[in-house]
Scaffold this active site. Structure first.
Site, PDB file in Angstrom:
ATOM      1  N   PHE A  82       0.836  -1.218   0.000  1.00 28.54           N
ATOM      2  CA  PHE A  82       0.000   0.000   0.000  1.00 28.54           C
ATOM      3  C   PHE A  82       0.870   1.268   0.000  1.00 28.54           C
ATOM      4  O   PHE A  82       0.833   2.068  -0.942  1.00 28.54           O
ATOM      5  CB  PHE A  82      -0.941  -0.093   1.217  1.00 28.54           C
ATOM      6  CG  PHE A  82      -1.439   1.214   1.731  1.00 28.54           C
ATOM      7  CD1 PHE A  82      -2.119   2.098   0.897  1.00 28.54           C
ATOM      8  CD2 PHE A  82      -1.259   1.556   3.074  1.00 28.54           C
ATOM      9  CE1 PHE A  82      -2.595   3.305   1.394  1.00 28.54           C
ATOM     10  CE2 PHE A  82      -1.734   2.754   3.573  1.00 28.54           C
ATOM     11  CZ  PHE A  82      -2.395   3.638   2.726  1.00 28.54           C
ATOM     12  N   TYR A 141       5.010  -7.319  17.523  1.00 22.43           N
ATOM     13  CA  TYR A 141       5.146  -6.380  16.395  1.00 22.43           C
ATOM     14  C   TYR A 141       5.923  -5.150  16.852  1.00 22.43           C
ATOM     15  O   TYR A 141       6.917  -4.740  16.216  1.00 22.43           O
ATOM     16  CB  TYR A 141       3.745  -6.016  15.905  1.00 22.43           C
ATOM     17  CG  TYR A 141       3.677  -5.045  14.759  1.00 22.43           C
ATOM     18  CD1 TYR A 141       4.598  -5.101  13.713  1.00 22.43           C
ATOM     19  CD2 TYR A 141       2.659  -4.093  14.689  1.00 22.43           C
ATOM     20  CE1 TYR A 141       4.515  -4.215  12.645  1.00 22.43           C
ATOM     21  CE2 TYR A 141       2.558  -3.211  13.625  1.00 22.43           C
ATOM     22  CZ  TYR A 141       3.493  -3.268  12.611  1.00 22.43           C
ATOM     23  OH  TYR A 141       3.401  -2.395  11.568  1.00 22.43           O
TER      24      TYR A 141
END
Ligand code: UDP
Length: 323
Positions: free
Chosen positions: A11, A149
């Site tokens: 993206f 993460y």
């Protein structure tokens, strides 16, 4: 300049490639298409200064070949999205940590500058009114997958600083805050494409938790403008910058109502628990808004897009895609 964009079919990567090509650079992309897609770069494929290779940053031999003649690398290839990380914890750590180490080894060998795309996720649960680059990172227990993460991206930042210090490699880090816009997939958990997709289909718009949590959203073109700004500035070398737009912070509940109104949708707004949405013991941050003072003091940066415009552009794009 010849620029390598890892994750260039993603993206943000695809928008970055577009902008770099428009500025006259030559762009090569490596992407394993795990969350990126060929559709994102379809319009770039005929461009004389653009080349795409399907491959993985864990493939050292391929990566080494790709670095030949490269002046600068934008390292965006990473596991992204809270939902994606929770569904694929181990792969995410591998690509974020080992993949990044591979990128830096190649960069050192060729002496080329690295711009690392990091994330506001590294601040964890710190919910100061504005997060600045020196704010503390507050993370939960290691049994909560989400924090892997934050940890893996923080390690990427440490790796960057380490290569800068010990190998004199020029590096710069951008911590991206909730970037959104056309081509962002709803599949990996990101709230804006999810809400728009639900609204356009007439499905319930799913607000997690109380909906009182706040986020500040940045349009992808503004994010790219900042990434290019820090990447091409000598002054920014060795530094880390928040990249975001603090002007339009909103609660997620309010965002749901806004998307519903803008998409002229009859969807109900449905509150569901984090446990239903993600996993048991999931933790969210109640507030996440950047302080971009440092960014604006190093480069000439002002976001061009308001939350209204972000939603209008993204709704128009997703309507087109859904036919
Ligand atoms: N969220 C939500 N509904 C969804 C997806 C996300 O309410 O369908 C919430 C999520 O819990 C978080 C916020 O929206 O509080 C932003 O989520 P996202 O995954 O886009 O980014 P984050 O800021 O959590 O990295």
């Amino acid at each position: 300049m010849k620029i390598l964009v890892t994750g260039g079919a993603g993206f943000i990567g695809s928008h970055l490639c577009e902008q770099l090509l428009d500025s006259g650079h030559s762009v090569i992309v490596i992407d394993n298409l795990s969350t990126g897609s060929l559709a994102n770069i379809e319009h770039l494929k005929g461009h004389k200064n653009f080349a795409f290779t399907e491959g993985d940053i864990l493939d050292c031999a391929l990566l080494d070949k790709m670095f030949k003649g490269v002046d600068m690398v934008y390292h965006l290839a990473a596991a992204v999205g809270v939902k994606f990380i929770i569904d694929n914890p181990l792969d995410s750590i591998h690509v974020n940590v080992l993949g990044t180490e591979n990128v830096f080894r190649c960069a050192v060998k060729r002496g080329c500058k690295v711009v690392l795309a990091s994330t506001s996720e590294v601040y964890g649960k710190n919910d100061l009114p504005r997060l600045s680059e020196n704010s503390d990172r507050i993370l939960g227990a290691t049994s909560i997958t989400r924090w892997s993460y934050a940890s893996s991206k923080a390690l990427d930042e440490f790796i960057s600083f380490g290569y800068h210090k010990h190998h004199k490699l020029p590096i710069v880090i951008g911590r991206l805050f909730n970037t959104c816009g056309p081509r962002q997939s709803s599949r990996y958990g990101m709230v804006i494409p999810r809400f728009i997709s639900q609204a356009l289909k007439g499905d319930p718009i799913t607000v997690y938790g109380t909906g009182e949590q706040t986020r500040a959203f940045t349009f992808v073109k503004d994010t790219v403008k900042a990434l290019i700004g820090i990447g091409f500035s000598d002054k920014c070398v060795g530094e880390v910058f928040n990249i975001g737009n603090e002007a339009y912070a909103t609660t997620i509940k309010n965002l749901a109502a806004l998307v519903k109104a803008k998409a002229r949708s009859s969807s109900e707004i449905k509150f569901i628990t984090y446990e239903e949405a993600y996993e048991r013991d999931f933790e969210d941050m109640m507030h996440r808004v950047p302080d971009t003072t440092k960014l604006r003091s190093f480069i000439d940066f002002k976001p061009d897009y308001s939350l209204d415009q972000i939603l209008d552009h993204t709704i128009a794009f997703m309507k087109g895609k859904n036919g």
